[in-house]
Design a protein around this motif. Structure first.
Motif, short mmCIF file in Angstrom:
data_model
loop_
_atom_site.label_atom_id
_atom_site.label_comp_id
_atom_site.label_asym_id
_atom_site.label_seq_id
_atom_site.Cartn_x
_atom_site.Cartn_y
_atom_site.Cartn_z
N LEU A 138 0.96 -1.38 -0.30
CA LEU A 138 0.07 0.14 0.00
C LEU A 138 0.60 1.79 0.01
O LEU A 138 0.49 2.27 -1.14
CB LEU A 138 -0.63 -0.24 1.39
N PHE A 139 1.64 1.66 0.83
CA PHE A 139 2.54 2.98 1.30
C PHE A 139 3.39 2.94 -0.20
O PHE A 139 3.30 3.84 -0.94
CB PHE A 139 3.29 2.58 1.57
N GLY A 140 4.37 1.67 -1.05
CA GLY A 140 4.73 1.78 -2.02
C GLY A 140 3.59 2.33 -3.40
O GLY A 140 4.25 3.06 -4.18
N ALA A 141 2.38 1.47 -3.67
CA ALA A 141 1.43 2.18 -4.04
C ALA A 141 1.53 3.41 -4.50
O ALA A 141 1.16 3.88 -5.32
CB ALA A 141 0.18 1.08 -4.57
N GLY A 142 0.75 3.72 -3.12
CA GLY A 142 0.92 5.38 -2.92
C GLY A 142 1.50 6.54 -3.08
O GLY A 142 2.00 7.27 -4.05
N LEU A 143 3.35 5.85 -2.60
CA LEU A 143 4.54 6.70 -3.49
C LEU A 143 4.76 6.83 -4.84
O LEU A 143 4.90 7.88 -5.11
CB LEU A 143 5.34 5.66 -1.86
N THR A 144 4.91 5.56 -4.98
CA THR A 144 4.54 5.68 -7.05
C THR A 144 3.96 5.95 -7.20
O THR A 144 3.75 7.15 -8.15
CB THR A 144 4.15 4.17 -7.32
N PHE A 145 2.49 6.56 -7.19
CA PHE A 145 1.44 7.72 -7.59
C PHE A 145 1.32 8.88 -7.67
O PHE A 145 1.72 9.87 -8.31
CB PHE A 145 0.00 7.00 -6.87
N VAL A 146 2.50 8.91 -5.68
CA VAL A 146 2.51 10.32 -5.44
C VAL A 146 3.62 11.09 -6.70
O VAL A 146 3.83 11.69 -6.89
CB VAL A 146 3.34 10.68 -3.90
N LEU A 147 4.80 10.25 -6.79
CA LEU A 147 6.41 10.94 -8.11
C LEU A 147 5.40 10.83 -9.42
O LEU A 147 5.80 11.43 -9.79
CB LEU A 147 6.86 10.00 -8.07
N ILE A 148 4.78 9.58 -9.92
CA ILE A 148 4.17 9.72 -10.81
C ILE A 148 3.14 11.23 -11.29
O ILE A 148 3.36 11.40 -12.42
CB ILE A 148 3.40 9.05 -11.78
N ALA A 149 2.59 10.96 -10.67
CA ALA A 149 1.61 11.88 -10.37
C ALA A 149 1.56 13.47 -10.41
O ALA A 149 1.82 14.45 -10.84
CB ALA A 149 0.15 12.42 -9.15
N ARG A 150 2.71 13.66 -9.90
CA ARG A 150 3.44 15.02 -10.21
C ARG A 150 4.26 15.11 -11.62
O ARG A 150 4.48 16.76 -11.51
CB ARG A 150 5.05 15.59 -8.56
N LEU A 151 4.65 14.38 -12.01
CA LEU A 151 5.50 14.45 -13.52
C LEU A 151 3.25 15.09 -14.44
O LEU A 151 4.55 15.90 -15.46
CB LEU A 151 5.68 13.10 -14.10
N GLY A 152 2.60 14.58 -13.75
CA GLY A 152 1.76 15.08 -14.97
C GLY A 152 0.82 16.57 -14.91
O GLY A 152 1.16 17.16 -13.50
N ASN A 153 0.88 17.03 -16.00
CA ASN A 153 0.24 18.70 -15.33
C ASN A 153 -0.97 19.13 -15.09
O ASN A 153 -1.39 19.95 -15.59
CB ASN A 153 1.09 19.42 -16.81
N ASN A 154 -1.65 17.99 -15.14
CA ASN A 154 -3.61 17.68 -14.99
C ASN A 154 -4.36 16.88 -14.78
O ASN A 154 -3.44 15.98 -14.79
CB ASN A 154 -4.25 17.85 -17.12
N ASN A 155 -5.24 17.01 -14.35
CA ASN A 155 -6.03 16.33 -13.57
C ASN A 155 -6.12 14.51 -14.69
O ASN A 155 -6.25 13.69 -13.81
CB ASN A 155 -7.31 16.42 -12.87
N THR A 156 -6.38 14.71 -15.74
CA THR A 156 -6.85 13.06 -16.60
C THR A 156 -5.39 12.53 -16.14
O THR A 156 -5.59 11.31 -16.27
CB THR A 156 -6.69 13.96 -17.95
N TYR A 157 -4.38 13.24 -16.31
CA TYR A 157 -3.01 12.43 -16.62
C TYR A 157 -2.68 12.02 -14.64
O TYR A 157 -2.20 10.40 -15.06
CB TYR A 157 -1.34 13.08 -16.25
N ARG A 158 -3.00 12.34 -13.93
CA ARG A 158 -2.95 11.93 -12.96
C ARG A 158 -4.16 10.97 -12.21
O ARG A 158 -3.61 9.63 -11.24
CB ARG A 158 -3.68 13.18 -11.52
N LEU A 159 -5.37 11.08 -12.82
CA LEU A 159 -6.72 10.03 -13.04
C LEU A 159 -5.86 8.62 -13.83
O LEU A 159 -5.66 7.04 -13.44
CB LEU A 159 -7.60 10.62 -13.29
N ALA A 160 -5.44 8.58 -15.06
CA ALA A 160 -4.77 7.58 -15.44
C ALA A 160 -3.44 7.17 -14.68
O ALA A 160 -2.98 5.88 -15.10
CB ALA A 160 -3.32 8.32 -17.16
N ALA A 161 -2.56 7.98 -13.87
CA ALA A 161 -1.30 7.46 -13.04
C ALA A 161 -2.36 6.70 -11.96
O ALA A 161 -1.99 5.53 -11.62
CB ALA A 161 -0.52 8.22 -13.02
N ALA A 162 -2.99 7.02 -11.24
CA ALA A 162 -3.83 6.25 -10.09
C ALA A 162 -4.71 5.02 -11.10
O ALA A 162 -4.25 4.02 -10.60
CB ALA A 162 -5.49 6.86 -9.50
#
Length: 191
Positions: free
Chosen positions: A45-69
């Motif tokens: 769970l922590f690894g998945a959450g951390l991975t999401f945080v790191l990848i989501a920071r690379l995107g510039n919109n909510n669609t990218y963040r949803l895709a990363a999630a």
């Protein structure tokens, strides 16, 4: 939100999520989790959450963040299902190890794409296709032996469940594709 705050939030959410099985363990006699199960769940769970945080920071919109999630969620569910019950037969069926190729395709594809939306879309579509190919190989080329297969699980159930997993990877790819389109539209408006 700063990276430190994001990581702290991931740790807090991980702890809160682990309270659910802990409560079940304390209140239900048939809850069979051991300390190792809690540690493994916490790491995942922590690894998945951390991975999401790191990848989501690379995107510039909510669609990218949803895709990363969706991508991170698909990876987490794949590992969790593998460890809990297996995806073809039981978790003891060695053919289930082939599903590691899905994670490898998604990971290597994401690195090769440098986490850019268009390349991430291709990586997630490739992961979805890999998932389908691995499922078919696992079922029809190397079918589970009777001693590692759950007799009550029907072929249709396995195909449906694995189809849902493949669809999550494809949904992630589609969302990254949309993120790519919206990023290019924003760039055109700025020019």
């Amino acid at each position: 939100m700063t990276l430190t705050k994001s990581i702290s939030l991931v740790a807090l959410v991980t702890g809160l999520l682990l309270l659910i099985p802990l409560t079940a363990k304390l209140t239900m006699a048939n809850m069979l989790w051991t300390a190792e199960d809690f540690v493994a769940a916490g790491i995942m769970l922590f690894g998945a959450g951390l991975t999401f945080v790191l990848i989501a920071r690379l995107g510039n919109n909510n669609t990218y963040r949803l895709a990363a999630a969706a991508a991170v969620g698909a990876g987490l569910l794949l590992v969790w299902a593998q460890l809990a019950v297996g995806l073809v037969g039981s978790e003891d069926n060695p053919v289930n190890l082939l599903f590691g190729a899905v994670l490898a395709v998604a990971f290597i594809g994401s690195i090769a794409a440098r986490f850019q939306p268009r390349g991430m879309a291709n990586a997630m579509f490739a992961a979805s296709l890999t998932y389908v190919v691995v499922t078919l190989l696992a079922l029809f080329v190397w079918p589970p032996s009777p001693d590692t297969a759950e007799p009550q699980v029907r072929l249709a159930n396995v195909l449906a469940a694995n189809g849902i997993f493949a669809a999550i990877w494809a949904f992630s790819g589609w969302m990254f594709l949309r993120a790519s389109a919206s990023s290019s539209n924003q760039n055109r408006h700025l020019a």
